[in-house]
Design a protein around this motif. Structure first.
Motif, PDB file in Angstrom:
ATOM      1  N   VAL A  64       0.840  -1.199   0.000  1.00 32.90           N
ATOM      2  CA  VAL A  64       0.000   0.000   0.000  1.00 32.90           C
ATOM      3  C   VAL A  64       0.878   1.253   0.000  1.00 32.90           C
ATOM      4  N   PHE A  65       0.567   2.173  -0.894  1.00 34.97           N
ATOM      5  CA  PHE A  65       1.334   3.398  -1.047  1.00 34.97           C
ATOM      6  C   PHE A  65       0.580   4.556  -0.376  1.00 34.97           C
ATOM      7  N   SER A  66       0.981   5.785  -0.642  1.00 30.78           N
ATOM      8  CA  SER A  66       0.334   6.915   0.003  1.00 30.78           C
ATOM      9  C   SER A  66       0.362   8.115  -0.924  1.00 30.78           C
ATOM     10  N   PRO A  67      -0.407   9.165  -0.609  1.00 30.18           N
ATOM     11  CA  PRO A  67      -0.426  10.332  -1.508  1.00 30.18           C
ATOM     12  C   PRO A  67       0.890  11.083  -1.561  1.00 30.18           C
ATOM     13  N   LEU A  68       1.735  10.921  -0.551  1.00 27.07           N
ATOM     14  CA  LEU A  68       2.997  11.660  -0.524  1.00 27.07           C
ATOM     15  C   LEU A  68       4.098  10.993  -1.338  1.00 27.07           C
ATOM     16  N   VAL A  69       3.935   9.716  -1.679  1.00 31.90           N
ATOM     17  CA  VAL A  69       4.962   9.009  -2.445  1.00 31.90           C
ATOM     18  C   VAL A  69       5.140   9.675  -3.814  1.00 31.90           C
ATOM     19  N   GLY A  70       6.384   9.934  -4.157  1.00 34.27           N
ATOM     20  CA  GLY A  70       6.671  10.562  -5.436  1.00 34.27           C
ATOM     21  C   GLY A  70       6.775  12.069  -5.375  1.00 34.27           C
ATOM     22  N   THR A  71       6.465  12.655  -4.216  1.00 31.00           N
ATOM     23  CA  THR A  71       6.650  14.101  -4.036  1.00 31.00           C
ATOM     24  C   THR A  71       8.079  14.353  -3.558  1.00 31.00           C
ATOM     25  N   PRO A  72       8.521  15.600  -3.564  1.00 28.78           N
ATOM     26  CA  PRO A  72       9.877  15.891  -3.067  1.00 28.78           C
ATOM     27  C   PRO A  72       9.962  15.975  -1.541  1.00 28.78           C
ATOM     28  N   LEU A  73       8.902  15.649  -0.829  1.00 29.09           N
ATOM     29  CA  LEU A  73       8.917  15.691   0.631  1.00 29.09           C
ATOM     30  C   LEU A  73       9.864  14.634   1.175  1.00 29.09           C
TER      31      LEU A  73
END
Length: 610
Positions: A64-73
């Motif tokens: 399970v992934f999340s909305p923040l994955v792939g952001t520069p955070l």
């Protein structure tokens, strides 16, 4: 329109038939559970048949992934693996960081769920061409790292792989899933993968997903990056989590020889302060991370390996072993076999005590014997000799051995205890007792309150209950966003700041109050799942040893955690959580859990609250 950061769908691949389908995830559901451990809990409710054996084909395994994955955070390249644990029989979520998280999400899914079981050892491939299963007979018996390397050579660039090792193939109940040298370690998820005859899952990015407000996300990322270099993370950069060893030893919070003591005389031999100057050769970071907590040490024979507090505690003081070469070798063997070091060390320590008491016939197995530790690990990984018993974990092994050994089996709900002494950390004692996953320092960080100086850590009470709930709620949100807990100290208003990050990515107008409600929902949904799967009030408890055998701290003060004190804290925890005296929720609270969404009429819509 799906919110920013999401695809609004889960891929469900059936290993028995090879078929795949997508399950829609509407925005209200995503907002209710966010992603990671939260969304994974909902998926287990939705896709897992009640009462299914964790190793049965019907039991789902969710990445399970999340909305923040792939952001520069910073620290956002994380994912959760969620399943019913073969070690506890209850909900288990394990988090990890790597490029697998980014590539997996960018296959176009917020989660990848595997059901069924393959006819032969296989690999699941997911990319822009969809999902398909391929043969993996040549990977049989390989350590996860070798299987991953071979698959990436075969598949080509861009593929990321999560694999299980020999222990997972052989059904060791605390086998891990590994990727990029990191592990989804606790609860036996590698055994679930092995039972599906699935050696690996390989993913390749095929699309992109944009945040709703890129400029806000970029500004937040710059700010968080700057704060990640501050004093709140200094310990992790300078010495890593192994820095805890001497500090815990000085505070009588270092479990030793199967919790027979809370200090280890030879702890300095294993401490980061000495080992770092002699053995450390590098410092690395997880994917998309600016902290750099990974400390690489040189082991005997030239092998390089990552060293952390929990693996050193479990394979060192817990087993009475002080030889650093042996502890590093044992940790490396766990990596090769695919074993959770905490459960492996805890189960072996229990067996060492059983052997010394004459409860099992293993005269070779003694506290402090490094060769015995390595032999036990090898036998566990192969499921041969005594290892076949120890591969079941300390709870099941104690049930078989009897002789009173259950009283000192170091587990909660079947999950072995981490390196925190409950008698001298009594907020943590409560957190360990009531947590849905079992004995777990990552889902309840109540030790922070114990060590803050604001509470008497040797005398649990109402303040400890409040602290345990607060840290459990914070973990529920961080594990669903997902952000690394090593960042937790940089936030001055955690729920408000996390809400701002989620709002920037998704476009929702989320505030701290809503995220607190989200945390409560996730914690309750985990408990409701466990109720469905057979949890009973007696499961929220600690091993008898910890409630009957006091320990003395350096000041001479006696640390005593009585059954009455623990019972009082648990009752207060239940009341504060809105549970009844038996730890069960008010049925009216179930409506907030979104468990009826997309339920077919033949499926159970709510647990029986008996």
């Amino acid at each position: 329109m799906t919110a920013g950061g999401y695809f609004g769908q889960t891929l469900v691949a059936d290993a028995s038939t090879g078929a795949a389908r997508t399950l829609p995830l509407p925005d209200d559901l995503l907002r209710a559970y966010i992603g990671g451990a939260g969304l994974g809990t909902w998926l287990l409710h939705r896709l897992g048949p009640a009462g299914a054996d964790p190793l049965a084909p019907a039991a789902p395994l969710a990445f399970v992934f999340s909305p923040l994955v792939g952001t520069p955070l910073t620290t956002s390249a994380k994912f959760a693996v969620v399943a019913k644990s073969p070690l506890t029989g209850l909900l288990n979520d394990a988090l990890s960081s790597s490029q697998f998280a980014i590539a997996g999400k960018l296959t176009g899914h917020d989660a990848i769920v595997v059901t069924g079981a393959c006819d032969q050892l296989s690999v699941l491939l997911v990319d822009g061409d969809g999902a398909r299963f391929g043969e993996a007979a040549d990977l049989a018996g390989l350590p996860a790292a070798q299987a991953e390397a071979r698959l990436r050579d075969r598949l080509g660039t861009g593929w990321r792989v999560a694999a299980t090792g020999p222990a997972g193939e052989r059904g060791v109940r605390y086998a891990t899933i590994s990727h990029d040298g990191r592990h989804a370690g606790r609860g036996g998820l590698g055994a679930v993968m092995g039972a599906k005859r699935l050696k690996a899952v390989a993913v390749r990015a095929a699309t992109k997903v944009a945040p709703a407000h890129p400029e806000l996300v970029l500004a937040a990322a710059r700010d968080l990056r700057a704060r990640s270099f501050g004093p709140a993370t200094a310990k992790y950069r300078e010495l890593g989590t192994l820095a805890n060893l001497l500090a815990f030893n000085a505070l009588s919070t270092l479990p030793t020889r199967n919790f027979q003591a809370a200090t280890f005389t030879e702890a300095p031999r294993l401490a980061a302060e000495d080992l770092a100057s002699l053995r450390r050769v590098a410092r690395n970071s997880c994917a998309s991370c600016t902290i750099g907590c990974e400390h690489i040490y040189s082991a005997r024979g030239g092998r390089r390996m990552r060293v952390e507090y929990e693996n050193v505690f479990a394979l060192g003081p817990m087993c009475g072993v002080s030889d650093p070469d042996a502890v590093l070798a044992a940790s490396g063997l766990c990596d090769d076999l695919g074993l959770d070091t905490i459960s492996a060390g805890g189960t072996i320590a229990w067996a060492m005590e059983c052997a010394e008491r004459g409860l099992i016939d293993a005269p070779w197995l003694r506290f402090g014997d490094a060769d015995a530790l390595l032999r036990a690990l090898a036998e566990i990984g192969d499921r041969r000799g005594l290892g076949d018993l120890l591969a079941e974990g300390s709870r099941r092994a104690a049930d078989r051995v009897g002789g009173g050994s259950a009283a000192f089996a170091p587990h909660v709900k079947g999950l072995e205890l981490p390196g925190y002494e409950p008698r001298t950390l009594q907020a943590m004692a409560l957190g360990l007792a009531v947590n849905a996953r079992g004995a777990d320092h990552n889902r309840s960080g109540a030790y922070e309150a114990d060590l803050s100086g604001d509470l008497d850590r040797l005398a649990g009470g109402s303040g400890h209950v409040t602290a345990a709930i607060e840290t459990e709620d914070r973990a529920a949100v961080m594990d669903s966003l997902i952000l690394c807990k090593f960042l937790r100290g940089v936030f001055t208003d955690p729920f408000g700041e996390w809400a701002a990050l989620l709002s920037a990515v998704t476009g929702w107008q989320v505030d701290g109050a809503e995220l607190r409600q989200t945390a409560r929902r996730i914690v309750l949904a985990k408990r409701v799942y466990n109720l469905r799967e057979g949890w009973r009030p007696a499961d929220d408890w600690l091993p008898d040893r910890l409630l009957t055998e006091p320990v003395t701290v350096g000041s001479g003060r006696v640390a005593r955690l009585t059954p009455q004190r623990l019972r009082g804290m648990i009752d207060a925890y239940y009341a504060a959580r809105g549970l009844d005296g038996q730890g069960r929720p008010d049925p009216a609270d179930l409506a907030d859990l979104h468990l009826k969404l997309y339920r077919e009429t033949t499926e159970t819509t709510a647990p029986r609250l008996m």
